[in-house]
Design an enzyme around this catalytic site. Structure first.
Site, PDB file in Angstrom:
ATOM      1  N   GLU A  98     -24.759  50.512  -1.816  1.00 34.72           N
ATOM      2  CA  GLU A  98     -23.689  51.428  -2.225  1.00 34.72           C
ATOM      3  C   GLU A  98     -22.360  50.685  -2.268  1.00 34.72           C
ATOM      4  O   GLU A  98     -22.141  49.759  -1.486  1.00 34.72           O
ATOM      5  CB  GLU A  98     -23.624  52.589  -1.227  1.00 34.72           C
ATOM      6  N   ASP A  99     -21.492  51.092  -3.178  1.00 38.70           N
ATOM      7  CA  ASP A  99     -20.183  50.459  -3.271  1.00 38.70           C
ATOM      8  C   ASP A  99     -19.291  50.826  -2.088  1.00 38.70           C
ATOM      9  O   ASP A  99     -18.636  49.973  -1.512  1.00 38.70           O
ATOM     10  CB  ASP A  99     -19.498  50.771  -4.599  1.00 38.70           C
ATOM     11  N   ASP A 102     -17.804  56.450   2.251  1.00 41.20           N
ATOM     12  CA  ASP A 102     -16.551  57.166   2.445  1.00 41.20           C
ATOM     13  C   ASP A 102     -16.821  58.376   3.344  1.00 41.20           C
ATOM     14  O   ASP A 102     -16.969  58.233   4.545  1.00 41.20           O
ATOM     15  CB  ASP A 102     -16.025  57.557   1.055  1.00 41.20           C
ATOM     16  N   LYS A 130     -15.235  53.213   4.889  1.00 42.29           N
ATOM     17  CA  LYS A 130     -14.008  53.906   5.277  1.00 42.29           C
ATOM     18  C   LYS A 130     -14.344  54.875   6.410  1.00 42.29           C
ATOM     19  O   LYS A 130     -14.502  56.072   6.183  1.00 42.29           O
ATOM     20  CB  LYS A 130     -13.445  54.706   4.102  1.00 42.29           C
ATOM     21  N   PHE A 151      -6.820  54.722  -1.584  1.00 40.28           N
ATOM     22  CA  PHE A 151      -7.629  54.798  -2.794  1.00 40.28           C
ATOM     23  C   PHE A 151      -7.737  53.417  -3.412  1.00 40.28           C
ATOM     24  O   PHE A 151      -6.748  52.842  -3.856  1.00 40.28           O
ATOM     25  CB  PHE A 151      -7.043  55.796  -3.797  1.00 40.28           C
ATOM     26  N   VAL A 152      -8.964  52.877  -3.426  1.00 31.17           N
ATOM     27  CA  VAL A 152      -9.187  51.507  -3.872  1.00 31.17           C
ATOM     28  C   VAL A 152     -10.021  51.462  -5.150  1.00 31.17           C
ATOM     29  O   VAL A 152     -10.837  52.347  -5.408  1.00 31.17           O
ATOM     30  CB  VAL A 152      -9.853  50.647  -2.773  1.00 31.17           C
ATOM     31  N   ASP A 158     -14.119  52.448  -9.356  1.00 33.39           N
ATOM     32  CA  ASP A 158     -13.289  52.897 -10.462  1.00 33.39           C
ATOM     33  C   ASP A 158     -12.410  54.082 -10.085  1.00 33.39           C
ATOM     34  O   ASP A 158     -12.569  54.701  -9.039  1.00 33.39           O
ATOM     35  CB  ASP A 158     -14.171  53.323 -11.631  1.00 33.39           C
ATOM     36  N   ARG A 164     -13.065  48.988 -12.939  1.00 33.20           N
ATOM     37  CA  ARG A 164     -14.299  48.414 -12.383  1.00 33.20           C
ATOM     38  C   ARG A 164     -14.361  46.897 -12.551  1.00 33.20           C
ATOM     39  O   ARG A 164     -14.976  46.207 -11.754  1.00 33.20           O
ATOM     40  CB  ARG A 164     -15.540  49.013 -13.056  1.00 33.20           C
TER      41      ARG A 164
END
Length: 179
Positions: A98-99, A102, A130, A151-152, A158, A164
């Site tokens: 996973e990217d 959160d 996070k 917010f990254v 994206d 991206r």
């Protein structure tokens, strides 16, 4: 695009070094076994491509589509998961890639979906974590970086399908995502 960036959090060099370390860790932990990497689209694509090349094991790579953000900067709380996964995980050593971990809403749903299908083992690898935002009691087994509650974008992450392709992780200026 660079004018939309407030600051860079993790450089290309830091990312490359950390991914090599993760690849070595996974290779050592799964030595002698085949693994299945399940990439969570779309954000994981850059991370998964780089990480998979640093894992020195026979690997099957597949993808799932899941999202709880859509075109927003905050989760909807509702996870859209492709439940017809089209591949077999039974008795396989699976790592969900996973990217960003959160709130944990999306990964909790994916974890449950995969567990029901009977893998030999199941772990989670999140490029960014996070922990301040966590709503679900979930942790990653492998983490690239702990990320502040900002917010990254970049390196596959994206906002509204943009940013991206940045080779680093950066904080997006708030006025660019509606704050």
């Amino acid at each position: 695009m660079k004018d939309d960036i407030e600051r860079i959090l993790f450089t290309e060099e830091q990312i490359s070094k950390r991914i090599a370390e993760l690849g070595e860790q996974i290779t050592n932990e799964y030595a002698g076994r085949k693994i299945m990497l399940i990439g969570v689209l779309k954000g994981c694509y850059v991370f998964l491509a780089d990480l998979s090349r640093k894992i020195n094991l026979e690997s099957e790579i597949v993808f799932l589509s899941a999202s709880s953000y859509g075109f927003s900067s905050v989760t909807s709380g509702k996870v859209n998961v492709e439940t017809n996964i089209g591949f077999e995980v039974k008795d396989k050593h699976v790592i969900i890639i996973e990217d960003i971990l959160d709130t944990g809403v999306t990964l909790t749903a994916l974890h449950a979906l995969v567990v029901k299908r009977g893998p030999a083992s199941l772990k989670i690898c999140a490029f960014l974590d996070k922990p301040e935002r966590r709503d679900m009691p979930l942790t990653a087994d492998y983490t690239g970086f702990i990320c502040p509650n900002e917010f990254v974008v970049g390196y596959g992450l994206d906002y509204a399908e943009k940013y991206r392709n940045l080779p680093y992780i950066a904080v997006l200026k708030p006025e660019k995502y509606g704050i």
